[in-house]
Design an enzyme around this catalytic site. Structure first.
Site, PDB file in Angstrom:
ATOM      1  N   SER A 262      66.223 -74.362 135.119  1.00 47.94           N
ATOM      2  CA  SER A 262      64.846 -74.721 134.863  1.00 47.94           C
ATOM      3  C   SER A 262      63.915 -74.209 135.755  1.00 47.94           C
ATOM      4  O   SER A 262      62.565 -74.079 135.604  1.00 47.94           O
ATOM      5  CB  SER A 262      64.462 -75.992 134.266  1.00 47.94           C
ATOM      6  OG  SER A 262      64.965 -76.941 134.926  1.00 47.94           O
TER       7      SER A 262
ATOM      8  N   ASP B 108      56.570 -82.976 137.122  1.00 51.22           N
ATOM      9  CA  ASP B 108      57.510 -83.948 136.212  1.00 51.22           C
ATOM     10  C   ASP B 108      58.422 -84.561 136.910  1.00 51.22           C
ATOM     11  O   ASP B 108      58.301 -84.793 138.055  1.00 51.22           O
ATOM     12  CB  ASP B 108      57.752 -83.393 134.688  1.00 51.22           C
ATOM     13  CG  ASP B 108      58.935 -82.339 135.033  1.00 51.22           C
ATOM     14  OD1 ASP B 108      59.498 -82.292 136.024  1.00 51.22           O
ATOM     15  OD2 ASP B 108      59.212 -81.584 134.002  1.00 51.22           O
TER      16      ASP B 108
ATOM     17  N   HIS C 224      60.823 -81.316 138.190  1.00 52.81           N
ATOM     18  CA  HIS C 224      60.336 -80.139 138.622  1.00 52.81           C
ATOM     19  C   HIS C 224      59.134 -79.884 139.524  1.00 52.81           C
ATOM     20  O   HIS C 224      58.260 -80.544 139.341  1.00 52.81           O
ATOM     21  CB  HIS C 224      60.067 -79.124 137.271  1.00 52.81           C
ATOM     22  CG  HIS C 224      61.144 -79.177 136.251  1.00 52.81           C
ATOM     23  ND1 HIS C 224      61.271 -79.980 135.260  1.00 52.81           N
ATOM     24  CD2 HIS C 224      62.334 -78.358 136.447  1.00 52.81           C
ATOM     25  CE1 HIS C 224      62.464 -79.803 134.660  1.00 52.81           C
ATOM     26  NE2 HIS C 224      62.970 -78.553 135.311  1.00 52.81           N
TER      27      HIS C 224
END
Length: 363
Positions: A37, A320, A323
């Site tokens: 991600s 968040d 990340h």
């Protein structure tokens, strides 16, 4: 306080000295991205998974402010590196790459993906590293069709930059979740790191056999310092046991780079020390809070949909619970491309890697 202030002004100095789009032709003709991600730019959007970022407030600072699937407020490392390399566009995700686009590169990264096939499986579907390599082989077939044959395709790939940033989910969404995955019950941190590196090594050999000759491997950052891990341990300081486990993986990855460079003298692999680069966040507990309001249930730690994020996104290091913000990505990527310290990259940074003479593919 003095230490925090010094680090804060270091951040400002780095940001002011970050390069923007490079004029002229790109430094490499093509650029391929594998990972999770931290690099995903849309491959998870249509997957049956909770690990996706194709909703607001993700992407609030990206172009027209609409979410694209990037797990941050703006650009991620793959995007910023494309700019530093001189591309006038971002590399498309495999999910939407088509026609001659693939000649300049493809992004295969997938949120929640790991080196192990099972990492992140409790979140739903993901394109783990083995599947990313399968997708790359499909791309090679497409390039061969465009250029006439497989030999021409691999000569083309010899000139490309390949980056691989993976392994975080093998810890966050595997080894550090003993209530779901058995790995921590079966292996010591050292044994687990060894097993991961052995599997990773096989994948990298496949990448080499498929034509990769300039490969940057991103080590793992200080996972013990991310908001999710600190919340889980109910602490405001970095989780030492987690960081110790990460360091064992990184140490073995750096040794693997030496092995690969010895065994494949016609290629060049380099290690990007994200642990050292991310160490800037460790003393700054005030910045270890997420910029967006995060979910308390699945997908726990990701942004609450449609909630307005913090306004001072330029001083937050996390968007968040997992990340980085764009500003943190910019700092880290600039150091990966053009090392600020000798510890940032081994044996060379990405700027020097792409300057290496191209290797001609031997049938």
């Amino acid at each position: 306080m003095a230490c925090s202030a010094k680090i804060f002004f270091t951040i400002i100095f780095l940001v002011l000295n970050i390069k923007t789009l490079v004029e002229g032709a790109p430094q490499v003709p093509c650029y391929f991205i594998f990972g999770d991600s931290l690099l995903d730019n849309g491959n998870n959007n249509e997957l049956n998974t909770t690990a996706k970022a194709n909703y607001s407030p993700y992407g609030v600072d990206f172009r027209d402010g609409r979410p694209t699937g990037r797990f941050t407020n703006g650009r991620n490392t793959a995007d910023i590196l494309a700019e530093l390399l001189g591309f006038d566009h971002y590399i498309p995700p495999f999910a939407s790459a088509k026609d001659s686009d693939i000649l300049e590169g493809v992004n295969y990264a997938s949120g929640s993906a790991g080196i192990r096939n099972d990492s992140g499986s409790h979140l739903g579907d993901r394109i783990y590293l083995g599947r990313q390599l399968e997708n790359h082989q499909a791309t090679i077939s497409g390039i061969a069709n465009l250029l006439g044959n497989t030999t021409s395709a691999k000569k083309h790939l010899n000139k490309c930059l390949f980056i691989v940033g993976i392994g975080s989910n093998d810890y966050i969404n595997n080894y550090l979740l003993p209530e779901i995955y058995p790995s921590s019950h079966l292996c010591t941190p050292n044994q687990y790191a060894t097993a991961l590196i052995d599997q990773y090594s096989q994948h990298l050999r496949t990448l080499y056999e498929d034509g990769a000759r300039k490969v940057a491997l991103f080590g793992l950052g200080q996972i013990g310092c991310i908001p999710a891990e600190m919340k889980k341990h109910n602490t405001r300081i970095c989780v030492g046991s987690t960081n110790n486990a990460i360091q064992q993986f990184n140490s073995k990855l750096k040794s693997l780079v030496d092995d690969l460079n010895t065994n494949f003298p016609d290629a060049k692999f380099t290690y990007i020390n994200m642990y050292s680069i991310s160490s800037i966040i460790a003393p700054l507990s005030v910045f270890n809070r997420p910029c967006c309001k995060v979910l308390e249930t699945m997908p726990e730690g990701q942004c609450v949909p449609a909630e307005t994020p913090c306004s001072l996104r330029g001083i937050y290091l996390f968007y968040d619970d997992f990340h980085p913000t764009e500003i943190a990505n910019r700092i880290a990527t600039n150091r990966a491309y053009n090392a600020l310290l000798s510890s940032d990259a081994y044996p060379m940074d990405i700027r020097h890697l792409v300057m290496k003479n191209n290797i001609v593919y031997d049938e």
